[in-house]
Scaffold this active site. Structure first.
Site, PDB file in Angstrom:
ATOM      1  CG  HIS A 138       0.033   5.944   2.499  1.00 26.47           C
ATOM      2  ND1 HIS A 138      -1.306   5.632   2.476  1.00 26.47           N
ATOM      3  CD2 HIS A 138       0.551   5.322   3.577  1.00 26.47           C
ATOM      4  CE1 HIS A 138      -1.583   4.859   3.524  1.00 26.47           C
ATOM      5  NE2 HIS A 138      -0.466   4.653   4.203  1.00 26.47           N
ATOM      6  CG  HIS A 194      -0.232   0.387   2.484  1.00 26.48           C
ATOM      7  ND1 HIS A 194       0.628  -0.471   3.142  1.00 26.48           N
ATOM      8  CD2 HIS A 194      -0.236   1.540   3.181  1.00 26.48           C
ATOM      9  CE1 HIS A 194       1.118   0.146   4.208  1.00 26.48           C
ATOM     10  NE2 HIS A 194       0.614   1.364   4.254  1.00 26.48           N
TER      11      HIS A 194
END
Length: 164
Positions: free
Chosen positions: A85, A70
């Site tokens: 992110h 992620h």
């Protein structure tokens, strides 16, 4: 000197970073997570993605590819410490809907595929897919200028770092 150089006053010593994902570039303060929105980790930019790929914004070494896929931390060849992110709270997906294409220690070039994610599945799971890109060593730069309010393709100039 190109049109963008004239428009944005870019000097040759300035560092440009490309969009890590295709979508709409927005100011970091539009990220609802205060860690990003209040620039706790540093200044940067966010993208509301329309794509499913995360690419390197510059030539860099992968400082940390999160096991969950992620997020990725990069040490740019130019010295910038870049955190990308994908989405908010997406670590809780434990890697589901994410595929990594680089690993910690790899040297990558601008535009190289780092992560693929299933944007629709992440959204369907109830997560915001807005993707912040933060310069964690913001203090090393006089300015961190984001280009926002427009659609961007992978690699389009999205951040300019001014050193002096």
């Amino acid at each position: 000197m190109g049109i963008f150089d004239k428009l944005f006053g870019k000097k040759s010593s300035d560092i440009t970073l490309g969009a890590p994902v295709a979508g709409e570039a927005v100011p970091l303060n539009q990220v609802s997570d205060p860690t990003f929105g209040e620039e706790i980790l540093g200044k940067g930019v966010a993208v509301k993605p329309t794509g499913n790929r995360v690419v390197a914004p510059c030539d860099a070494t992968v400082d940390l590819m999160f096991d969950t896929g992620h997020a990725v931390s990069l040490k740019a060849d130019c010295g910038a410490e870049v955190l990308i992110h994908v989405g908010l709270e997406t670590v809780s997906l434990k890697g589901e809907h994410f595929t990594t294409h680089a690993k910690t220690g790899d040297h990558v070039t601008a535009g190289q595929l780092l992560i693929e994610f299933d944007r629709e599945a992440v959204t369907a799971a109830g997560f915001d897919t807005i993707t912040p890109m933060v310069i964690c060593n913001t203090a090393d730069y006089k300015e961190v200028n984001a280009h926002t309010g427009a659609a961007v393709s992978e690699g389009d100039t999205i951040l300019i770092l001014v050193k002096e």
